[in-house]
Design a protein around this motif. Structure first.
Motif, PDB file in Angstrom:
ATOM      1  N   THR A 153       0.831  -1.209   0.000  1.00 42.36           N
ATOM      2  CA  THR A 153       0.000   0.000   0.000  1.00 42.36           C
ATOM      3  C   THR A 153       0.865   1.258   0.000  1.00 42.36           C
ATOM      4  O   THR A 153       0.527   2.240  -0.660  1.00 42.36           O
ATOM      5  CB  THR A 153      -0.968   0.017   1.200  1.00 42.36           C
ATOM      6  OG1 THR A 153      -0.235  -0.176   2.402  1.00 42.36           O
ATOM      7  CG2 THR A 153      -2.019  -1.067   1.073  1.00 42.36           C
ATOM      8  N   GLU A 154       1.999   1.213   0.691  1.00 47.32           N
ATOM      9  CA  GLU A 154       2.911   2.371   0.671  1.00 47.32           C
ATOM     10  C   GLU A 154       3.524   2.539  -0.717  1.00 47.32           C
ATOM     11  O   GLU A 154       3.707   3.656  -1.201  1.00 47.32           O
ATOM     12  CB  GLU A 154       3.997   2.203   1.727  1.00 47.32           C
ATOM     13  CG  GLU A 154       4.820   3.440   1.967  1.00 47.32           C
ATOM     14  CD  GLU A 154       4.046   4.588   2.591  1.00 47.32           C
ATOM     15  OE1 GLU A 154       4.551   5.733   2.560  1.00 47.32           O
ATOM     16  OE2 GLU A 154       2.927   4.386   3.103  1.00 47.32           O
ATOM     17  N   ALA A 155       3.837   1.428  -1.365  1.00 52.42           N
ATOM     18  CA  ALA A 155       4.373   1.489  -2.733  1.00 52.42           C
ATOM     19  C   ALA A 155       3.343   2.067  -3.693  1.00 52.42           C
ATOM     20  O   ALA A 155       3.691   2.848  -4.587  1.00 52.42           O
ATOM     21  CB  ALA A 155       4.804   0.087  -3.180  1.00 52.42           C
ATOM     22  N   CYS A 156       2.073   1.721  -3.519  1.00 49.84           N
ATOM     23  CA  CYS A 156       1.008   2.308  -4.351  1.00 49.84           C
ATOM     24  C   CYS A 156       0.952   3.817  -4.177  1.00 49.84           C
ATOM     25  O   CYS A 156       0.806   4.565  -5.153  1.00 49.84           O
ATOM     26  CB  CYS A 156      -0.346   1.692  -4.001  1.00 49.84           C
ATOM     27  SG  CYS A 156      -0.645   0.091  -4.754  1.00 49.84           S
ATOM     28  N   THR A 157       1.086   4.253  -2.932  1.00 47.37           N
ATOM     29  CA  THR A 157       1.090   5.695  -2.663  1.00 47.37           C
ATOM     30  C   THR A 157       2.267   6.369  -3.354  1.00 47.37           C
ATOM     31  O   THR A 157       2.136   7.448  -3.937  1.00 47.37           O
ATOM     32  CB  THR A 157       1.148   5.940  -1.141  1.00 47.37           C
ATOM     33  OG1 THR A 157       0.004   5.333  -0.540  1.00 47.37           O
ATOM     34  CG2 THR A 157       1.172   7.423  -0.808  1.00 47.37           C
ATOM     35  N   MET A 158       3.430   5.726  -3.312  1.00 48.54           N
ATOM     36  CA  MET A 158       4.632   6.265  -3.951  1.00 48.54           C
ATOM     37  C   MET A 158       4.426   6.403  -5.461  1.00 48.54           C
ATOM     38  O   MET A 158       4.723   7.454  -6.043  1.00 48.54           O
ATOM     39  CB  MET A 158       5.822   5.338  -3.665  1.00 48.54           C
ATOM     40  CG  MET A 158       7.088   5.704  -4.381  1.00 48.54           C
ATOM     41  SD  MET A 158       8.455   4.563  -4.015  1.00 48.54           S
ATOM     42  CE  MET A 158       8.043   3.197  -5.110  1.00 48.54           C
ATOM     43  N   ILE A 159       3.909   5.357  -6.084  1.00 50.73           N
ATOM     44  CA  ILE A 159       3.704   5.376  -7.542  1.00 50.73           C
ATOM     45  C   ILE A 159       2.627   6.392  -7.919  1.00 50.73           C
ATOM     46  O   ILE A 159       2.780   7.148  -8.887  1.00 50.73           O
ATOM     47  CB  ILE A 159       3.336   3.967  -8.054  1.00 50.73           C
ATOM     48  CG1 ILE A 159       4.493   2.983  -7.827  1.00 50.73           C
ATOM     49  CG2 ILE A 159       2.929   4.007  -9.522  1.00 50.73           C
ATOM     50  CD1 ILE A 159       5.775   3.317  -8.552  1.00 50.73           C
ATOM     51  N   ALA A 160       1.541   6.442  -7.147  1.00 46.05           N
ATOM     52  CA  ALA A 160       0.470   7.402  -7.438  1.00 46.05           C
ATOM     53  C   ALA A 160       0.976   8.841  -7.334  1.00 46.05           C
ATOM     54  O   ALA A 160       0.637   9.683  -8.178  1.00 46.05           O
ATOM     55  CB  ALA A 160      -0.706   7.176  -6.486  1.00 46.05           C
ATOM     56  N   SER A 161       1.783   9.122  -6.327  1.00 41.57           N
ATOM     57  CA  SER A 161       2.331  10.468  -6.156  1.00 41.57           C
ATOM     58  C   SER A 161       3.187  10.864  -7.357  1.00 41.57           C
ATOM     59  O   SER A 161       3.108  11.992  -7.863  1.00 41.57           O
ATOM     60  CB  SER A 161       3.150  10.522  -4.862  1.00 41.57           C
ATOM     61  OG  SER A 161       3.766  11.772  -4.723  1.00 41.57           O
ATOM     62  N   TYR A 162       3.989   9.923  -7.825  1.00 49.14           N
ATOM     63  CA  TYR A 162       4.815  10.192  -9.009  1.00 49.14           C
ATOM     64  C   TYR A 162       3.940  10.436 -10.241  1.00 49.14           C
ATOM     65  O   TYR A 162       4.169  11.387 -11.000  1.00 49.14           O
ATOM     66  CB  TYR A 162       5.780   9.029  -9.261  1.00 49.14           C
ATOM     67  CG  TYR A 162       6.435   9.115 -10.610  1.00 49.14           C
ATOM     68  CD1 TYR A 162       7.437  10.051 -10.864  1.00 49.14           C
ATOM     69  CD2 TYR A 162       6.038   8.280 -11.655  1.00 49.14           C
ATOM     70  CE1 TYR A 162       8.017  10.144 -12.119  1.00 49.14           C
ATOM     71  CE2 TYR A 162       6.619   8.367 -12.907  1.00 49.14           C
ATOM     72  CZ  TYR A 162       7.612   9.306 -13.133  1.00 49.14           C
ATOM     73  OH  TYR A 162       8.188   9.417 -14.376  1.00 49.14           O
ATOM     74  N   LEU A 163       2.948   9.594 -10.455  1.00 51.99           N
ATOM     75  CA  LEU A 163       2.070   9.757 -11.614  1.00 51.99           C
ATOM     76  C   LEU A 163       1.327  11.088 -11.574  1.00 51.99           C
ATOM     77  O   LEU A 163       1.139  11.742 -12.605  1.00 51.99           O
ATOM     78  CB  LEU A 163       1.084   8.589 -11.703  1.00 51.99           C
ATOM     79  CG  LEU A 163       1.681   7.222 -12.053  1.00 51.99           C
ATOM     80  CD1 LEU A 163       0.636   6.130 -11.903  1.00 51.99           C
ATOM     81  CD2 LEU A 163       2.259   7.225 -13.468  1.00 51.99           C
ATOM     82  N   GLU A 164       0.907  11.498 -10.387  1.00 47.53           N
ATOM     83  CA  GLU A 164       0.245  12.802 -10.248  1.00 47.53           C
ATOM     84  C   GLU A 164       1.197  13.939 -10.616  1.00 47.53           C
ATOM     85  O   GLU A 164       0.803  14.913 -11.262  1.00 47.53           O
ATOM     86  CB  GLU A 164      -0.280  12.973  -8.827  1.00 47.53           C
ATOM     87  CG  GLU A 164      -1.509  12.117  -8.540  1.00 47.53           C
ATOM     88  CD  GLU A 164      -1.832  12.010  -7.062  1.00 47.53           C
ATOM     89  OE1 GLU A 164      -1.107  12.595  -6.229  1.00 47.53           O
ATOM     90  OE2 GLU A 164      -2.812  11.315  -6.739  1.00 47.53           O
TER      91      GLU A 164
END
Length: 199
Positions: free
Chosen positions: A129-140
């Motif tokens: 879940t933390e990795a998802c947050t990391m990837i989502a932040s980058y994509l944003e």
């Protein structure tokens, strides 16, 4: 180790030992005796610093999750540089080339560990879940720069990328996937939303 000899940074020493055992021998081999033997200390050392072994494991998992923060910051800083596909592939390779891929079965196999983690981490496997947050932040960040289409569903893309990468890295008995395989997987997931030619 002789009695009375102070161990510097004992928690970190035990966490590092747990990581080595987990990566080398898998989650079923991760016992308090294996950790203390790997750390070169008496078994009682672990129990002086943690209520029990599941308490130790919960702290270990959360410590490894905290280590994603610098990686997340570095990935966000890459927004606008290189290629989106390349940045994502590199980040996913670094993530799953670490202890992260071994933490997933550890959490899955130990009911009491999951229960302990739920006290502070209400949903999902913490590292994923933390990795998802990391990837989502980058994509944003890339969307704000115009390199990702405005209509991109980042809430769907991030877990899709994490799940696809996890499947590539999850087999402990084989060598890690080649860079090209990771990049092809990432390119397949983001091909419809990236506004740049692949490199």
């Amino acid at each position: 180790m002789p009695t009375g000899v102070a161990i510097r940074d004992v928690r970190e020493q035990l966490f590092d030992a747990a990581e080595r055992v987990l990566l080398r021998d898998g989650p079923s081999a991760l016992t308090s005796r294996a950790v203390t033997a790997e750390a070169g200390c008496a078994k009682g050392v672990l129990h002086r610093h943690f209520a029990d072994f599941d308490d130790f494991l919960a702290e270990f998992v959360l410590d490894r999750v905290d280590r994603l923060d610098p990686q997340a910051a570095a990935l966000r800083e890459r927004a606008g540089a290189g290629t989106v596909t390349g940045n994502l592939a590199d980040a996913l390779t670094a993530l799953f080339g670490s202890v992260a891929v071994a933490i997933v079965p550890l959490v899955t196999f130990r009911d009491e560990l999951r229960a302990r983690l739920r006290r502070t981490w209400p949903a999902g496997v913490p590292v994923l879940t933390e990795a998802c947050t990391m990837i989502a932040s980058y994509l944003e960040a890339e969307r704000a720069l115009g390199r990702i289409k405005p209509e991109a569903d980042i809430d769907a893309l991030a877990p899709t990328l994490i799940g696809a990468a996890h499947l590539l890295f999850a087999d402990r008995d084989s060598t890690p996937p080649q860079d090209g395989a990771v990049r092809r997987t990432v390119d397949t997931v983001v091909a419809g939303v990236v506004r740049e030619p692949p490199r």
